[in-house]
Design a protein around this motif. Sequence first.
Motif, PDB file in Angstrom:
ATOM      1  N   SER A 267       3.889 -15.855  -2.407  1.00 44.10           N
ATOM      2  CA  SER A 267       4.122 -14.913  -1.303  1.00 44.10           C
ATOM      3  C   SER A 267       3.948 -13.469  -1.761  1.00 44.10           C
ATOM      4  O   SER A 267       3.482 -12.628  -0.988  1.00 44.10           O
ATOM      5  N   VAL A 268       4.311 -13.169  -3.015  1.00 43.39           N
ATOM      6  CA  VAL A 268       4.125 -11.809  -3.544  1.00 43.39           C
ATOM      7  C   VAL A 268       2.641 -11.468  -3.604  1.00 43.39           C
ATOM      8  O   VAL A 268       2.212 -10.380  -3.190  1.00 43.39           O
ATOM      9  N   VAL A 269       1.835 -12.406  -4.094  1.00 49.98           N
ATOM     10  CA  VAL A 269       0.386 -12.182  -4.161  1.00 49.98           C
ATOM     11  C   VAL A 269      -0.186 -12.001  -2.760  1.00 49.98           C
ATOM     12  O   VAL A 269      -1.004 -11.110  -2.515  1.00 49.98           O
ATOM     13  N   ALA A 270       0.267 -12.830  -1.825  1.00 49.18           N
ATOM     14  CA  ALA A 270      -0.276 -12.781  -0.460  1.00 49.18           C
ATOM     15  C   ALA A 270       0.103 -11.496   0.268  1.00 49.18           C
ATOM     16  O   ALA A 270      -0.715 -10.917   0.984  1.00 49.18           O
ATOM     17  N   THR A 271       1.347 -11.032   0.088  1.00 51.79           N
ATOM     18  CA  THR A 271       1.811  -9.862   0.846  1.00 51.79           C
ATOM     19  C   THR A 271       1.389  -8.536   0.239  1.00 51.79           C
ATOM     20  O   THR A 271       1.221  -7.550   0.946  1.00 51.79           O
ATOM     21  N   THR A 272       1.209  -8.500  -1.094  1.00 52.28           N
ATOM     22  CA  THR A 272       0.845  -7.235  -1.747  1.00 52.28           C
ATOM     23  C   THR A 272      -0.659  -7.085  -1.949  1.00 52.28           C
ATOM     24  O   THR A 272      -1.149  -5.971  -2.121  1.00 52.28           O
ATOM     25  N   GLY A 273      -1.369  -8.214  -1.961  1.00 52.86           N
ATOM     26  CA  GLY A 273      -2.807  -8.149  -2.200  1.00 52.86           C
ATOM     27  C   GLY A 273      -3.146  -7.946  -3.664  1.00 52.86           C
ATOM     28  O   GLY A 273      -4.314  -7.711  -4.016  1.00 52.86           O
ATOM     29  N   LEU A 274      -2.156  -8.037  -4.543  1.00 52.00           N
ATOM     30  CA  LEU A 274      -2.391  -7.867  -5.978  1.00 52.00           C
ATOM     31  C   LEU A 274      -2.961  -9.146  -6.583  1.00 52.00           C
ATOM     32  O   LEU A 274      -2.861 -10.224  -6.006  1.00 52.00           O
ATOM     33  N   SER A 275      -3.557  -9.008  -7.767  1.00 49.64           N
ATOM     34  CA  SER A 275      -4.089 -10.176  -8.453  1.00 49.64           C
ATOM     35  C   SER A 275      -2.950 -10.999  -9.042  1.00 49.64           C
ATOM     36  O   SER A 275      -1.854 -10.480  -9.302  1.00 49.64           O
ATOM     37  N   TYR A 276      -3.212 -12.277  -9.268  1.00 54.80           N
ATOM     38  CA  TYR A 276      -2.177 -13.132  -9.854  1.00 54.80           C
ATOM     39  C   TYR A 276      -1.853 -12.681 -11.276  1.00 54.80           C
ATOM     40  O   TYR A 276      -0.738 -12.882 -11.765  1.00 54.80           O
ATOM     41  N   GLN A 277      -2.827 -12.040 -11.949  1.00 57.51           N
ATOM     42  CA  GLN A 277      -2.567 -11.567 -13.313  1.00 57.51           C
ATOM     43  C   GLN A 277      -1.447 -10.525 -13.345  1.00 57.51           C
ATOM     44  O   GLN A 277      -0.613 -10.519 -14.261  1.00 57.51           O
ATOM     45  N   VAL A 278      -1.421  -9.643 -12.339  1.00 56.19           N
ATOM     46  CA  VAL A 278      -0.376  -8.622 -12.281  1.00 56.19           C
ATOM     47  C   VAL A 278       0.982  -9.273 -12.036  1.00 56.19           C
ATOM     48  O   VAL A 278       1.986  -8.930 -12.676  1.00 56.19           O
ATOM     49  N   VAL A 279       1.027 -10.230 -11.118  1.00 54.96           N
ATOM     50  CA  VAL A 279       2.289 -10.882 -10.788  1.00 54.96           C
ATOM     51  C   VAL A 279       2.768 -11.748 -11.952  1.00 54.96           C
ATOM     52  O   VAL A 279       3.982 -11.853 -12.197  1.00 54.96           O
TER      53      VAL A 279
ATOM     54  N   LEU B  33      -0.255  -6.701 -17.712  1.00 55.99           N
ATOM     55  CA  LEU B  33       1.022  -6.004 -17.871  1.00 55.99           C
ATOM     56  C   LEU B  33       0.970  -4.536 -17.425  1.00 55.99           C
ATOM     57  O   LEU B  33       1.891  -4.067 -16.742  1.00 55.99           O
ATOM     58  N   PRO B  34      -0.082  -3.788 -17.784  1.00 60.03           N
ATOM     59  CA  PRO B  34      -0.142  -2.393 -17.315  1.00 60.03           C
ATOM     60  C   PRO B  34      -0.092  -2.278 -15.796  1.00 60.03           C
ATOM     61  O   PRO B  34       0.453  -1.312 -15.249  1.00 60.03           O
ATOM     62  N   GLY B  35      -0.647  -3.282 -15.112  1.00 60.89           N
ATOM     63  CA  GLY B  35      -0.645  -3.265 -13.655  1.00 60.89           C
ATOM     64  C   GLY B  35       0.752  -3.322 -13.061  1.00 60.89           C
ATOM     65  O   GLY B  35       1.004  -2.791 -11.973  1.00 60.89           O
TER      66      GLY B  35
ATOM     67  N   GLY C 296       4.296  -0.190  -9.959  1.00 63.07           N
ATOM     68  CA  GLY C 296       5.734  -0.017  -9.751  1.00 63.07           C
ATOM     69  C   GLY C 296       6.430  -1.266  -9.245  1.00 63.07           C
ATOM     70  O   GLY C 296       7.276  -1.200  -8.333  1.00 63.07           O
ATOM     71  N   LEU C 297       6.115  -2.427  -9.834  1.00 59.38           N
ATOM     72  CA  LEU C 297       6.649  -3.704  -9.337  1.00 59.38           C
ATOM     73  C   LEU C 297       8.005  -4.055  -9.956  1.00 59.38           C
ATOM     74  O   LEU C 297       8.271  -5.208 -10.303  1.00 59.38           O
ATOM     75  N   TYR C 298       8.849  -3.066 -10.086  1.00 59.47           N
ATOM     76  CA  TYR C 298      10.153  -3.295 -10.719  1.00 59.47           C
ATOM     77  C   TYR C 298      11.060  -4.171  -9.850  1.00 59.47           C
ATOM     78  O   TYR C 298      11.852  -4.972 -10.366  1.00 59.47           O
ATOM     79  N   THR C 299      10.964  -4.015  -8.533  1.00 63.07           N
ATOM     80  CA  THR C 299      11.791  -4.836  -7.658  1.00 63.07           C
ATOM     81  C   THR C 299      11.374  -6.304  -7.734  1.00 63.07           C
ATOM     82  O   THR C 299      12.215  -7.203  -7.622  1.00 63.07           O
ATOM     83  N   THR C 300      10.079  -6.566  -7.936  1.00 66.83           N
ATOM     84  CA  THR C 300       9.606  -7.946  -8.078  1.00 66.83           C
ATOM     85  C   THR C 300      10.135  -8.553  -9.367  1.00 66.83           C
ATOM     86  O   THR C 300      10.564  -9.718  -9.390  1.00 66.83           O
ATOM     87  N   VAL C 301      10.112  -7.763 -10.448  1.00 64.65           N
ATOM     88  CA  VAL C 301      10.671  -8.231 -11.720  1.00 64.65           C
ATOM     89  C   VAL C 301      12.148  -8.569 -11.538  1.00 64.65           C
ATOM     90  O   VAL C 301      12.623  -9.627 -11.974  1.00 64.65           O
ATOM     91  N   PHE C 302      12.878  -7.692 -10.866  1.00 64.25           N
ATOM     92  CA  PHE C 302      14.310  -7.902 -10.639  1.00 64.25           C
ATOM     93  C   PHE C 302      14.555  -9.147  -9.791  1.00 64.25           C
ATOM     94  O   PHE C 302      15.478  -9.925 -10.053  1.00 64.25           O
TER      95      PHE C 302
END
Length: 429
Positions: free
Chosen positions: A86-98, A228-230, A235-241
Motif C-alpha cells: 500500500s505504501v508503494v501504491a499510494t506514494t508512487g515510490l519504487s519498492y527499493q526505497v520502501v 537507502l538515500p531515497g 523524508g519517509l520517517y513516518t513509514t519507518v516508524f
Amino acid sequence: MKKFFKLEQHGTSVKTELLAGLTTFLAMAYILVVNPAVLSAAGIPFDQVFMATVISAVIGTLFMALFANHPIAIAPGMGLNAYFTSVVATTGLSYQVVLGTVFLAGLLFLLLSLTSLREALIRAIPDSLKYGITGGIGLFIAFLGLKMSGIVVANPENLVTFGDLHRSVTLLTILGLFITLILMARRIPGALFIGMAITALIGYFTGQLHFDGFFAAPPVPVFFDMDLPGVFSQGLYTTVFAFLLVTLFDTTGTLIGVAEQTGAMKNGELPRAKSALLADATATTIGSMFGTSPTTAYIESTTGVAAGGRTGLTSLVVGCLFALSIFVSPLVGAISSLSAITAPALIIVGCFMMEGLARIQWKTFDEAFPAFAIMLMMPLTASIATGIAVGFITYPVMKLVSGKGREVHPLLYIFGLIFVIQLVFFPAH
C-alpha cells in the motif's frame, strides 16, 4: 539434543517436537506462496521475494530455536506485506526505497531489542490484557480458518455470513475439521498433523490437490536491492516508524499468546525474552536486504504447540523445513494453495486459546472491558496490532477514571499515547 533443548524439563520428547515442527510448518507454509504474490504487486520480482521469504524465515526461526528455545516460528508478516504494497501504491515510490524503510526499521528494532524496553513492556502488561491478547489471537486464528475455507464469506449487509456448502473446498474443510475433532476427542497424539495429512490425501483423490512436479532448482537470491538515500530524500520517517511500531507489537503480542499456551510465562514474564525478540529483529533486518517486508512471530506456531511442541526443537524443525522448501517449491505451493488442509487446525487452535479467559476478572469492569475490546477488535479488523493498540489505550483510561491510575505501569501510559498516534496517523491497513 535432549540436553540442549531441555526436553525432559519441558515434559516433551524428540518425536513430539518433530511432529509439532511439521505441524507448524504446514500451517504456515502458505506464506511461501502468498508473500511473493503480495509483494510482487509492489514490483518486486516473484522469485526474489520467494528466496527472501525463505531466508528471513530460516534465520529468524533458527535464531529462536538455538538461542531462545521457544517453539515459535518467524516469517514475513501478512499485514506487514500488505502495508508495504500500500505504501508503494499510494506514494508512487519504487519498492527499493520502501525496502530501505524496512531496513532502517529493522536496525531500530535490533537496537530496541538489545535494551530492556521490550522485556519491561512484557512485565508491565497486566494479566487481563495478556489473557485478552491470547483470546483475541485465538479468535483471529479461528476467523482466518473460517474465511480461508469459505465457511464464512463476505456479505454486503452484515459484513460476513455463512458460506456455500456446495463449494468443494468448504466441504473438504468441514470434513477435515470433523476428522481432526474426532482424533482430538480420542486423544490421538499429533491429531492436528494427522488430520491435515488425511485431509490432504482426500483432497488429492478428489482432484482438489494437484501437483505439477515436486522439485525445482532454487532461484538465485538478490542482495541489497534497496535505495537507502531515497528514504532520507523523500523524508519517509513516518513509514519507518509505522513499520517499527507494527512489527514491535505484533511480535510482542504473538510471543505472549504462544508463550501462554506453552506455559512458558513465569510470574508474568517470558524466559529468554531478549533472545526471542532479537530473533525477529534480526530476521526483519536481513530479510529486507534480500527483498521482503518485516517479519513477525507467527500465530500459526500455536498449531505446533497444540501438537505438543514446547521447546526450540520444534522451531529447529520448522527452520530446516523452510530451508528445504527452496528445492520443493512446486510441492509447497500445491499444499499451501489448498486452504482446506490447514483451516481445520486454525479453527481448533482458536478454541484452545480461549482457556485463559476464565482467569480474567470479568466482574471488575476496568479489567474486563480492555480485554473484551482486544478480543473484539483483532478478528473484526483482521489486525493483531490494532487489537493490542485498543487494549493499551483503554486499560489506562479505564484505570484513571476508576481512580486506580497508580496501579498502571508508567510504560502503559507512554505506549497508550503512542498507539493513539499510530491509529490516527499511521494505521496498519
